[in-house]
Write an enzyme that holds these catalytic residues in place. Structure first.
Site, PDB file in Angstrom:
ATOM      1  N   GLU A 167      -1.054 -14.124   2.709  1.00 37.25           N
ATOM      2  CA  GLU A 167      -2.490 -14.347   2.780  1.00 37.25           C
ATOM      3  C   GLU A 167      -2.963 -13.945   4.172  1.00 37.25           C
ATOM      4  OE1 GLU A 167      -5.715 -17.878   1.937  1.00 37.25           O
ATOM      5  OE2 GLU A 167      -3.604 -18.216   1.477  1.00 37.25           O
TER       6      GLU A 167
ATOM      7  N   ASP B  61      -1.440  -3.677  10.110  1.00 36.82           N
ATOM      8  CA  ASP B  61      -2.779  -4.062   9.684  1.00 36.82           C
ATOM      9  C   ASP B  61      -3.711  -3.061  10.326  1.00 36.82           C
ATOM     10  OD1 ASP B  61      -4.214  -5.914   7.987  1.00 36.82           O
ATOM     11  OD2 ASP B  61      -5.313  -6.442   9.788  1.00 36.82           O
TER      12      ASP B  61
ATOM     13  N   HIS C  39      -4.464   6.913  14.349  1.00 39.63           N
ATOM     14  CA  HIS C  39      -4.266   5.553  14.848  1.00 39.63           C
ATOM     15  C   HIS C  39      -2.874   5.045  14.499  1.00 39.63           C
ATOM     16  CE1 HIS C  39      -5.622   5.527  10.752  1.00 39.63           C
ATOM     17  NE2 HIS C  39      -5.532   4.217  10.616  1.00 39.63           N
TER      18      HIS C  39
ATOM     19  N   LYS D 192      -2.152  14.844  10.808  1.00 40.20           N
ATOM     20  CA  LYS D 192      -2.675  13.477  10.862  1.00 40.20           C
ATOM     21  C   LYS D 192      -1.727  12.557  11.627  1.00 40.20           C
ATOM     22  CE  LYS D 192      -4.207   9.644   7.988  1.00 40.20           C
ATOM     23  NZ  LYS D 192      -4.241   9.061   6.657  1.00 40.20           N
TER      24      LYS D 192
ATOM     25  N   ASN E 158       0.841  -1.188   0.000  1.00 42.92           N
ATOM     26  CA  ASN E 158       0.000   0.000   0.000  1.00 42.92           C
ATOM     27  C   ASN E 158       0.883   1.248   0.000  1.00 42.92           C
ATOM     28  OD1 ASN E 158      -1.467   2.280   1.147  1.00 42.92           O
ATOM     29  ND2 ASN E 158      -3.116   0.846   1.567  1.00 42.92           N
TER      30      ASN E 158
END
Length: 197
Positions: free
Chosen positions: A40, A69, A182, A177, A10
Site C-alpha cells: 500500500e 517510485d 529519470h 531513453k 508494472n
C-alpha cells in the site's frame, strides 16, 4: 548471480530495469512472479513510497529488494499528478486514460507554461530491516505536448516532449531513453553506489 526482487508489477518498469540490472550481475525477479502483492503506497513522497514497496517485498520474500517510485510533476499543476501519476484518472486508471485526463486538464495552459519533470526514486534494501537503504533520485525535464506522438515507452511518454532530443519520450529508442531518462539517471546512481560498496 545475486537474486533480487523488483518491487513492482508494472511490466514496463520490469523490462526497463531488468535488462539494465542483469548487466550488473543481478538476477531480477518481479515481485508478481514470487506471489508478492503490491504494498500500500501511503507515503507522501516518491522516496517514502519506494521505501515502503522495497521493505514489503524484502519482508515477504526474504530477498534483497529494489523498488522504484516515479511519476510526472507538471509545474502549471503545482506538481500534479506527482505520486498519483499511475492513478491520475481514478481507480480503473490506464496509461491512455491518465494521458487523456492530463491533456484535458492542461488544454488551456499556454505553450510557454507546459514545463514538466519526470522523477524516479530507486531504493535498494539489502534485507527487510535494512536501516540504511540506498536511495537514488533522477529527474528529467520536458514539456507536455498537446497531442500524443510515438509508440515506444509507456505511461505519459507520448506527451512528454524532450527539447534536447526534439521528440517525445515515446519516439526515443529504448537505448536513447535509458541514457537520459529519470530512471536511467537513478539507475546509474544506484549502480555506482552498489559498485562502490
Amino acid at each position: 548471480m545475486q537474486k533480487v526482487v523488483l518491487a513492482t508489477g508494472n511490466a514496463g518498469k520490469v523490462r526497463e530495469l531488468a535488462s539494465l540490472l542483469s548487466d550488473f550481475g543481478l538476477d531480477i525477479v518481479a515481485q508478481t512472479d514470487l506471489g508478492v502483492d503490491s504494498a500500500e503506497e501511503t507515503g507522501l513522497t516518491f522516496i517514502e513510497n519506494a521505501i515502503l514497496k522495497a521493505r514489503h517485498a524484502a519482508k515477504v520474500t526474504g530477498l534483497p529488494a529494489i523498488a522504484d517510485d516515479s511519476g510526472l510533476a507538471v509545474d502549471a499543476l503545482g506538481g500534479a499528478p506527482g505520486i498519483y501519476s499511475a492513478r491520475y484518472s481514478g481507480e480503473d486508471a490506464t496509461d491512455q486514460k491518465n494521458l487523456q485526463k492530463l491533456l484535458e486538464t492542461m488544454k488551456d495552459v499556454p505553450d510557454d507554461q507546459r514545463q514538466a519533470r519526470f522523477h524516479c526514486v530507486l531504493v535498494y534494501l539489502r534485507h527487510a530491516e535494512d536501516p540504511t537503504p540506498l536511495v537514488c533520485h533522477g529527474s528529467w525535464p520536458g514539456v507536455i505536448t498537446r497531442e500524443p506522438a510515438g509508440t515506444g515507452g509507456f505511461g505519459y511518454d507520448p506527451i512528454f516532449f524532450v527539447p534536447s532530443e526534439g521528440k517525445t519520450a515515446a519516439e526515443l529508442t529504448r537505448e536513447e531513453k535509458s541514457a537520459i531518462s529519470h530512471r536511467g539517471q537513478a539507475l546509474k546512481l544506484l549502480l555506482d553506489a552498489l559498485r562502490n560498496g
